[in-house]
Motif scaffolding. Structure first.
Motif, PDB file in Angstrom:
ATOM      1  N   GLY A  90       3.160 -26.169   7.877  1.00  0.00           N
ATOM      2  CA  GLY A  90       3.796 -26.438   9.285  1.00  0.00           C
ATOM      3  C   GLY A  90       5.191 -26.327   9.278  1.00  0.00           C
ATOM      4  N   SER A  91       6.372 -27.159  10.377  1.00  0.00           N
ATOM      5  CA  SER A  91       7.272 -26.955  10.285  1.00  0.00           C
ATOM      6  C   SER A  91       7.964 -28.656   9.564  1.00  0.00           C
ATOM      7  N   PRO A  92       9.547 -28.137   9.439  1.00  0.00           N
ATOM      8  CA  PRO A  92      10.261 -29.358   8.535  1.00  0.00           C
ATOM      9  C   PRO A  92      10.180 -30.384   9.698  1.00  0.00           C
ATOM     10  N   GLN A  93       9.724 -30.252  10.818  1.00  0.00           N
ATOM     11  CA  GLN A  93       9.564 -32.003  11.740  1.00  0.00           C
ATOM     12  C   GLN A  93       8.201 -32.288  11.197  1.00  0.00           C
ATOM     13  N   GLN A  94       7.130 -31.944  11.857  1.00  0.00           N
ATOM     14  CA  GLN A  94       5.846 -31.903  11.211  1.00  0.00           C
ATOM     15  C   GLN A  94       5.907 -32.975   9.801  1.00  0.00           C
ATOM     16  N   GLN A  95       6.591 -32.211   8.526  1.00  0.00           N
ATOM     17  CA  GLN A  95       6.844 -32.753   7.141  1.00  0.00           C
ATOM     18  C   GLN A  95       7.242 -33.982   7.607  1.00  0.00           C
ATOM     19  N   VAL A  96       8.386 -33.983   7.682  1.00  0.00           N
ATOM     20  CA  VAL A  96       9.317 -35.756   7.935  1.00  0.00           C
ATOM     21  C   VAL A  96       8.406 -36.721   8.368  1.00  0.00           C
ATOM     22  N   GLN A  97       7.685 -36.389   9.250  1.00  0.00           N
ATOM     23  CA  GLN A  97       6.823 -37.108  10.225  1.00  0.00           C
ATOM     24  C   GLN A  97       5.654 -37.400   9.281  1.00  0.00           C
ATOM     25  N   GLY A  98       4.476 -36.547   8.293  1.00  0.00           N
ATOM     26  CA  GLY A  98       3.744 -36.570   7.309  1.00  0.00           C
ATOM     27  C   GLY A  98       2.711 -36.099   8.655  1.00  0.00           C
ATOM     28  N   LEU A  99       2.842 -35.070   9.784  1.00  0.00           N
ATOM     29  CA  LEU A  99       1.513 -34.384   9.525  1.00  0.00           C
ATOM     30  C   LEU A  99       0.876 -33.698   9.653  1.00  0.00           C
ATOM     31  N   ASP A 100       2.295 -32.840   8.037  1.00  0.00           N
ATOM     32  CA  ASP A 100       1.517 -31.692   7.825  1.00  0.00           C
ATOM     33  C   ASP A 100       2.894 -31.023   7.175  1.00  0.00           C
ATOM     34  N   LEU A 101       2.757 -30.300   5.930  1.00  0.00           N
ATOM     35  CA  LEU A 101       3.839 -30.313   4.640  1.00  0.00           C
ATOM     36  C   LEU A 101       4.597 -28.847   5.224  1.00  0.00           C
ATOM     37  N   ALA A 102       5.763 -28.508   5.172  1.00  0.00           N
ATOM     38  CA  ALA A 102       6.791 -26.896   5.316  1.00  0.00           C
ATOM     39  C   ALA A 102       5.828 -25.873   4.207  1.00  0.00           C
ATOM     40  N   MET A 103       5.032 -25.605   3.467  1.00  0.00           N
ATOM     41  CA  MET A 103       4.721 -24.085   3.197  1.00  0.00           C
ATOM     42  C   MET A 103       3.358 -24.987   2.633  1.00  0.00           C
ATOM     43  N   PRO A 104       3.220 -23.161   2.269  1.00  0.00           N
ATOM     44  CA  PRO A 104       1.512 -22.818   2.623  1.00  0.00           C
ATOM     45  C   PRO A 104       1.085 -23.876   1.073  1.00  0.00           C
TER      46      PRO A 104
END
Length: 285
Positions: free
Chosen positions: A141-155
């Protein structure tokens, strides 16, 4: 509050799920050894909402629906979608993603993009048991998604070993999986600076009872651990589900899950825990 948030970050329920022949067991967390029939298709469209209990606005317990996770604080409302195609008589391929209705922000609401392959490598000629393996890849995911907890910004990647046993009116499915989930350490995860566990082991079992034709009940329980050598921890969950077969092609599923640091809290509802309520359908065509 900092200690509560750190504690809640440790509570995780990493689960995998998907569809013997064309039966899907969404909305469970435990997968079954079945695969979609060759050249047939399957769509799973669900809606879930999460909540945390006993900890104010502390982070919601990490919750996984078909291959996806939420690390954010407070409530989440999302629509996980999975498309599966039967490749051979014992192999299927799937792609999935989750649309988050909340939380929302200056980032894409589509997260947890997963590619998976399931291979049923052994089975009884009379259909009494089956074994399968399911590797998966989660796109970053994107870094912004990681910050919000929706995803992680690495595979990330995972591997699930699945066993199923079939009787006349009862089925039993067991899973043992490993997930590697690295993340961009330059950014927070779900607003928390607590280090995330990148290696996760998950074990679960789910008996499924056919009450009458077209109506099944399931009890799905499991345990997750993601220990560093000096600080192991475990998370337990229990899930109740109903699966209504409206036709041979359409199933409607409902489930309620609660997870916590130990099964005592899960069963008593007395302590810090998290819940997930889910409803949706599986369509085969």
């Amino acid at each position: 509050m900092t200690q509560v948030i750190s504690f809640m970050r440790l509570i995780a329920a990493l689960l995998l799920l998907m569809p013997l022949t064309s039966n899907a067991f969404e909305p469970l967390n435990t997968d079954d050894a079945g695969t979609v029939a060759k050249n047939k298709n399957q769509i799973e469209q669900y809606f879930f909402t999460t909540a945390s209990h006993g900890g104010g606005i502390a982070n919601t317990v990490d919750v996984i629906t078909p291959g996806e996770e939420y690390f954010g604080g407070g409530k989440a409302k999302a629509f996980p979608f999975t498309y599966t195609r039967g490749i051979t008589e014992n192999t299927e391929a799937s792609i999935g993603a989750t649309y988050f209705a909340s939380p929302r922000g200056n980032y894409s609401p589509v997260a947890n993009k997963v590619i998976a392959l399931k291979w049923r490598f052994a089975e009884d000629i009379d259909g009494k048991w089956a074994l399968a393996v399911k590797p998966s890849l989660t796109l970053p995911g994107s870094p912004q998604q990681q910050v919000q907890g929706l995803d992680l910004a690495m595979p990330a990647y995972g591997f699930n070993l699945i066993g199923s046993r079939y009787w006349d009116v009862v089925e039993l499915h067991v899973n043992a999986s490993y997930t590697n989930s690295p993340y961009n350490t330059n950014y927070l995860i779900g607003g928390s600076s607590t280090p995330n566990r990148t290696n996760t082991l998950f074990f679960s079992a789910a008996p499924v009872w056919t009450v009458v034709k077209g109506f099944r009940l399931a009890l799905d329980t499991g345990i997750t651990t993601s220990p560093p050598t000096d600080e192991p921890y475990f998370t337990n969950y229990a899930l109740l589900a109903a699966i209504i077969s409206a036709s041979d092609q359409l199933d409607i599923g409902l489930s309620y899950m609660r997870s916590a640091a130990n099964m005592g809290v899960v069963l008593s509802n007395n302590g810090i825990s998290s819940s997930r309520s889910e409803i949706g359908f599986t369509w085969r065509f």
